[in-house]
Design an enzyme around this catalytic site. Structure first.
Site: not given
Length: 404
Positions: A304, A83, A401, A212, A308
């Site tokens: 969260p 992804h 990211y 998001y 990570k």
């Protein structure tokens, strides 16, 4: 003293006692087992609970490489999906980032953490690894000496004591390893002031990207888990109960914040799970206390917002595994001496990006009214505009990211 309180004899010593059977403990256990190191994992939960407890499911490229390097990636390659796209839905309009083609070109693997833990556990047990479930570690003793020990409560409730050359505390923020730290340990803590309601829905993903959504009513997030299950998040009023809203109201709110009127309705289904997450973070310094080493959530806790935690846990387990192998087979403690500094470098990098991501996705609930809140909102709009238009900023985002 009752029979249940009568202590058993001291257990036979082992080279390494690993506390906790999460990603950090199981990766470490597998690495030590492969190297022929005598190790034992102690886990307070049952075997079935370890295999089924849901957690995040985004594995970074470096995590996949570590698993591949040690022969632990079969399940990931068989069932995980690559992804590399995220979509931001903002009041100024939506945009997508193909982060897998930006920066160094790294993408995530979507693979539920309970599947990864099951893989690691089965691999460990199949090769004769030793693990004791339903065994709660209570206290680590004498970590500053040559032979630390751990007192436990066995499945039948009776106490026992294990000795080892080294103890790896991979048992989370509330485990025995953290409880046993000396009083002068430095504990950094920060509260971002944001709470999420985490939802697991029996419904197929509604978009082919991580979603998001930034809305005046608060953040909403969409993360695919499997073709049949999707993870959602709603920014939530701190102190409100997870069951304060009906399923209908939750879906309506998700539709509103994610702009379903403009982008299409979400696929709805029964909510399998609800949980509250305060976006807080902490770091322990140092991560070594004599013969006791911290890894995973015992070493640091991250909000969260950037997924990570599990990736750091796997990285720390590999670093610690190599250092323990050098110490036990060659008497070389260089790796152990450097363990804390090496891991803290990665931890603070992850904390910095997680904090940046948190500020990007949320208005600051602690900002004062009027000028303060307008100022914070202006900063957030500027961050979004830069991420939308600047290739340099996009490459920076992609690197951080997926990086740990």
């Amino acid at each position: 003293m009752t029979q249940s309180q009568t202590p058993r004899a001291l257990r036979a010593p082992v080279d390494v006692l690993v506390l906790g059977a999460g990603p950090a403990g199981l990766v470490l256990g597998n690495l030590l087992l492969t190297a022929g190191i005598d190790c034992l994992i102690l886990e307070r939960a049952s075997r079935s609970h370890v295999r089924t407890r849901p957690r995040a499911g985004f594995l970074a490229p470096n995590t996949a490489r570590i698993l591949e390097r040690h022969g632990l990636a079969d399940g990931l390659h068989r069932s995980g999906t690559r992804h590399g796209t995220c979509e931001f839905r903002t009041p100024e309009g939506p945009f997508r980032l193909d982060y897998g083609a930006l920066g160094s070109g790294g993408a995530h693997h979507v693979y539920p953490q309970q599947n990864l833990v099951t893989d690691l556990l089965e691999h460990y047990l199949r090769r004769g690894g030793r693990i004791r479930f339903d065994t709660e570690a209570l206290t680590v003793h004498d970590a500053d000496g040559p032979r630390p020990s751990v007192t436990t409560r066995d499945p039948d409730g009776r106490p026992a004591r294990w000795t080892a050359r080294y103890v790896a505390g991979c048992d989370g923020r509330h485990g025995a390893a953290r409880r046993s730290l000396p009083p002068d340990t430095v504990r950094h803590h920060h509260d971002h002031g944001v709470t999420w309601l985490g939802l697991l829905a029996e419904a197929p993903p509604s978009l082919d990207a991580v979603g998001y959504a930034l809305h005046d009513r608060g953040f909403a997030g969409h993360m695919a888990r499997t073709p049949q299950v999707t993870r959602y998040y709603l920014q939530w009023r701190r102190g409100a109960a997870a069951d304060a809203w009906s399923e209908q109201r939750i879906w309506d709110e998700l539709d509103l914040r994610m702009g379903a009127a403009d982008h299409g309705p979400l696929h709805r289904g029964p909510l399998l799970e609800r949980g509250l997450f305060d976006l807080t973070c902490d770091v322990i310094e140092p991560l070594r206390h004599g013969s006791l080493f911290l890894a995973g959530d015992a070493a640091s806790l991250l909000a969260p917002a950037a997924a990570k935690g599990a990736n750091l846990a796997v990285l720390e387990a590999e670093i610690l595994g190599g250092a323990l192998l050098d110490a036990l087979t060659r008497g070389d403690t260089t790796g152990l001496d450097a363990y804390s500094d090496r891991c803290l470098e990665h931890i603070w990098r992850a904390q910095e990006f997680t904090g940046w991501m948190t500020r990007l996705l949320h208005s600051d609930p602690r900002a004062d009214g009027g000028g303060g809140s307008f100022f914070q909102a202006g900063l957030r709009r500027s961050r979004i505009a830069s991420l939308r238009t600047s290739r340099v900023h996009q490459d920076w985002f992609a690197e951080n990211y997926v990086g740990v």
